[in-house]
Scaffold this motif. Structure first.
Motif, PDB file in Angstrom:
ATOM      1  N   SER A 102       0.843  -1.202   0.000  1.00 27.08           N
ATOM      2  CA  SER A 102       0.000   0.000   0.000  1.00 27.08           C
ATOM      3  C   SER A 102       0.874   1.245   0.000  1.00 27.08           C
ATOM      4  N   VAL A 103       0.332   2.302  -0.593  1.00 30.40           N
ATOM      5  CA  VAL A 103       0.958   3.627  -0.574  1.00 30.40           C
ATOM      6  C   VAL A 103      -0.129   4.625  -0.201  1.00 30.40           C
ATOM      7  N   SER A 104       0.112   5.401   0.860  1.00 32.45           N
ATOM      8  CA  SER A 104      -0.877   6.375   1.330  1.00 32.45           C
ATOM      9  C   SER A 104      -0.271   7.777   1.366  1.00 32.45           C
ATOM     10  N   GLU A 105      -1.001   8.736   0.793  1.00 34.06           N
ATOM     11  CA  GLU A 105      -0.581  10.146   0.846  1.00 34.06           C
ATOM     12  C   GLU A 105      -1.124  10.742   2.149  1.00 34.06           C
ATOM     13  N   LEU A 106      -0.241  10.881   3.145  1.00 31.30           N
ATOM     14  CA  LEU A 106      -0.686  11.420   4.425  1.00 31.30           C
ATOM     15  C   LEU A 106      -0.984  12.909   4.326  1.00 31.30           C
ATOM     16  N   ASN A 107      -0.168  13.606   3.549  1.00 32.63           N
ATOM     17  CA  ASN A 107      -0.341  15.029   3.259  1.00 32.63           C
ATOM     18  C   ASN A 107       0.550  15.353   2.058  1.00 32.63           C
ATOM     19  N   PRO A 108       0.580  16.572   1.585  1.00 32.80           N
ATOM     20  CA  PRO A 108       1.395  16.870   0.397  1.00 32.80           C
ATOM     21  C   PRO A 108       2.890  16.579   0.567  1.00 32.80           C
ATOM     22  N   LYS A 109       3.351  16.408   1.789  1.00 29.00           N
ATOM     23  CA  LYS A 109       4.781  16.188   2.024  1.00 29.00           C
ATOM     24  C   LYS A 109       5.142  14.730   2.308  1.00 29.00           C
ATOM     25  N   TRP A 110       4.209  13.957   2.853  1.00 32.60           N
ATOM     26  CA  TRP A 110       4.550  12.622   3.371  1.00 32.60           C
ATOM     27  C   TRP A 110       3.772  11.503   2.671  1.00 32.60           C
ATOM     28  N   GLN A 111       4.480  10.414   2.393  1.00 31.87           N
ATOM     29  CA  GLN A 111       3.883   9.166   1.931  1.00 31.87           C
ATOM     30  C   GLN A 111       4.228   8.059   2.922  1.00 31.87           C
ATOM     31  N   LEU A 112       3.246   7.201   3.230  1.00 32.00           N
ATOM     32  CA  LEU A 112       3.463   6.028   4.065  1.00 32.00           C
ATOM     33  C   LEU A 112       3.337   4.785   3.184  1.00 32.00           C
ATOM     34  N   LEU A 113       4.325   3.878   3.284  1.00 34.18           N
ATOM     35  CA  LEU A 113       4.351   2.680   2.452  1.00 34.18           C
ATOM     36  C   LEU A 113       4.421   1.437   3.326  1.00 34.18           C
ATOM     37  N   THR A 114       3.693   0.385   2.934  1.00 32.98           N
ATOM     38  CA  THR A 114       3.746  -0.881   3.664  1.00 32.98           C
ATOM     39  C   THR A 114       3.852  -2.042   2.664  1.00 32.98           C
ATOM     40  N   ASP A 115       4.314  -3.183   3.168  1.00 33.13           N
ATOM     41  CA  ASP A 115       4.390  -4.381   2.329  1.00 33.13           C
ATOM     42  C   ASP A 115       4.410  -5.622   3.205  1.00 33.13           C
ATOM     43  N   ALA A 116       3.725  -6.655   2.727  1.00 32.28           N
ATOM     44  CA  ALA A 116       3.802  -7.990   3.313  1.00 32.28           C
ATOM     45  C   ALA A 116       4.006  -8.968   2.163  1.00 32.28           C
ATOM     46  N   THR A 117       5.095  -9.741   2.223  1.00 28.61           N
ATOM     47  CA  THR A 117       5.426 -10.678   1.145  1.00 28.61           C
ATOM     48  C   THR A 117       5.537 -12.086   1.703  1.00 28.61           C
ATOM     49  N   TRP A 118       4.772 -13.000   1.102  1.00 28.68           N
ATOM     50  CA  TRP A 118       4.800 -14.423   1.437  1.00 28.68           C
ATOM     51  C   TRP A 118       5.621 -15.147   0.390  1.00 28.68           C
ATOM     52  N   THR A 119       6.525 -16.038   0.832  1.00 26.57           N
ATOM     53  CA  THR A 119       7.363 -16.806  -0.095  1.00 26.57           C
ATOM     54  C   THR A 119       7.186 -18.294   0.179  1.00 26.57           C
ATOM     55  N   GLU A 120       6.959 -19.044  -0.882  1.00 27.99           N
ATOM     56  CA  GLU A 120       6.650 -20.468  -0.780  1.00 27.99           C
ATOM     57  C   GLU A 120       7.933 -21.303  -0.680  1.00 27.99           C
ATOM     58  N   TRP A 121       8.687 -21.093   0.395  1.00 20.29           N
ATOM     59  CA  TRP A 121       9.950 -21.820   0.566  1.00 20.29           C
ATOM     60  C   TRP A 121       9.745 -23.315   0.806  1.00 20.29           C
ATOM     61  N   SER A 122       8.507 -23.741   1.025  1.00 20.87           N
ATOM     62  CA  SER A 122       8.268 -25.172   1.226  1.00 20.87           C
ATOM     63  C   SER A 122       8.545 -25.983  -0.038  1.00 20.87           C
ATOM     64  N   THR A 123       8.804 -25.315  -1.167  1.00 17.45           N
ATOM     65  CA  THR A 123       9.245 -26.039  -2.362  1.00 17.45           C
ATOM     66  C   THR A 123      10.617 -26.669  -2.159  1.00 17.45           C
ATOM     67  N   ILE A 124      11.369 -26.158  -1.179  1.00 19.80           N
ATOM     68  CA  ILE A 124      12.708 -26.689  -0.903  1.00 19.80           C
ATOM     69  C   ILE A 124      12.578 -27.741   0.193  1.00 19.80           C
ATOM     70  N   GLN A 125      12.324 -28.987  -0.196  1.00 21.17           N
ATOM     71  CA  GLN A 125      12.200 -30.090   0.738  1.00 21.17           C
ATOM     72  C   GLN A 125      13.368 -31.069   0.613  1.00 21.17           C
TER      73      GLN A 125
END
Length: 425
Positions: free
Chosen positions: A271-294
């Protein structure tokens, strides 16, 4: 049935084959690399699937290319300096083998280039092309360190060529898709016991190509908040390589090898949110399927009758998450200031941690700046400091003269310097 020394030597080197998919350190958990642009590095890659601020959008979320109205090229590079140390807490070499250096430094430098291009076709469709390095790094222990029978050098490289397209559905929503051709390349070494007091250098090298796809969607939920979802498929690599042993007595054990390894899929929500004309807030959640490495299995090709099979190795990795939050401050009409923090959860179970991948949970702190030189040219620089937790290792492997156990703690940190130029034309 009793195994001969050459057969046991094969078993003792099998861990090296695992390095064809792994590196001992990377900027993200497991062996992934986030460093595909410098504009995102300054916020620890928060908001990466939603921001769409330059042509690197083609890699992180093809849907976000729809925000770009002009042709643009991005040229970037990253310097990674890893400082790592193994602290011995009771490691035992194989019977009859000298202990060697009591502790081991495994720090190494690495360089990661990337290229991105976006070309608008019309008001709704953009085409993109990314050339990136999503996996790999190099680590190097001293040849005489006490754990050399389980790993010395791991040199892992990857190259991903990713053409893509975005489609603007309406003023709020966009979708995108792409395909990937990915090359994986590695060279690994370890020491093998050939008798009391005698050692041989084992080298395994291999490479292969695999193919996959990526999908994305981006939506302007409110005038101030934009979200993006990006999925990158798993890629099965068909690897071809060879195993070689130094010394004339070991020549009959040299042979070609083949294997398959499935690199993980990933899903990012940003997500990217414009808090005001000066500030942006950014977030991220990333899931990785590492269970392929068995498991990882290498099969000999056209091997002589004296060649022993290479045993299957169990890894049993787990799926994992990465979370990031960042901010962008508009300091002036030409300068943006950036900062961010990320937390990676390791996919490696404690009981499966190996010398070649002493992976643990890690925190990344990031700062950066963006400077608009003129209407066409923008420069980005960023600094990241990566702090993994201390990683406990307790790994036992077989050799020709008996078992060797690596027992200790790996600790360290990494510094990543990133830069890029974006040019509209």
């Amino acid at each position: 049935m009793k195994q001969n020394p050459l057969q046991l030597r094969i078993i003792s080197c099998t861990l090296a084959t695992l390095g064809l998919g792994f590196s001992s350190f990377s900027s993200a958990a497991g062996f992934a690399l986030n460093e595909q642009n410098a504009s995102g590095a300054g916020v620890a890659y928060a908001g990466k699937a939603a921001i769409g601020e330059d042509a690197s959008a083609a890699w992180f979320n093809p849907a976000s290319m729809s925000r770009l109205k002009q042709r643009q090229v991005v040229l970037g590079g990253h310097y990674i300096d890893l400082h790592g140390e193994f602290i011995n807490e009771g490691t035992t070499p194989p019977p009859g083998a000298p202990a060697g250096r009591n502790e081991g430094d495994f720090g190494e430098e690495g360089y990661i280039p990337n290229f991105h291009l976006v070309v608008p076709f019309n008001e709704q469709i953009n085409f993109g092309l990314s050339v990136a390095t999503p996996f790999g790094l190099k680590t190097d222990f001293q040849p005489d360190w006490i754990g050399r029978f389980q790993g010395i050098t791991s040199d892992i490289k990857s190259l991903n060529i990713n053409p893509s397209m975005s489609y603007k559905v309406n003023s709020q929503w966009s979708v995108g898709a792409g395909v990937s051709a990915q090359k994986l390349d590695a060279k690994l070494t370890s020491s093998s016991v050939v008798g009391l007091g005698a050692e041989s250098l084992t080298t395994i090298a291999g490479d292969g190509w695999g193919y996959g796809f990526n999908l994305g969607a981006m939506g302007q939920l409110t005038p101030a908040t934009r979200v993006g979802v990006a999925y990158r498929s798993s890629i099965e690599q068909d690897l071809e390589g060879n195993v070689t042993f130094s010394g004339p007595a070991a020549a009959t054990q040299n042979s070609d090898l083949v294997s398959k390894i499935r690199l993980p899929a990933s899903l990012s929500i940003s997500s990217v949110s414009e808090l005001n004309p000066k500030w942006q807030l950014l977030t991220d959640a990333t899931w990785t399927e590492w269970s392929t490495i068995q498991k990882l299995q290498f099969d000999r090709v056209d091997a002589g009758g004296a060649s022993a099979p290479i045993p299957v190795q169990d890894y049993e990795w787990k799926n994992s998450w990465r979370f990031a939050v960042g901010g962008i401050y508009k300091y002036s009409d030409t300068i943006n200031l950036k900062a961010g923090v990320a937390y990676d959860i390791t996919p490696v179970p404690d009981e499966r941690r190996k010398v070649r991948l002493p992976d643990e949970n890690r925190i990344t702190l990031a700062v950066g700046s963006q400077y608009q030189f003129d209407k066409a040219t923008t420069f980005d620089v960023a600094f990241q400091y990566v702090m993994p937790d201390k990683a406990k290792i307790d790994s036992t492997e077989s050799t020709a003269t008996g078992p060797t156990r690596v027992l200790g703690t790996a600790e360290g940190n990494a510094v990543i310097l990133s830069g890029q130029m974006s040019y509209k034309f």
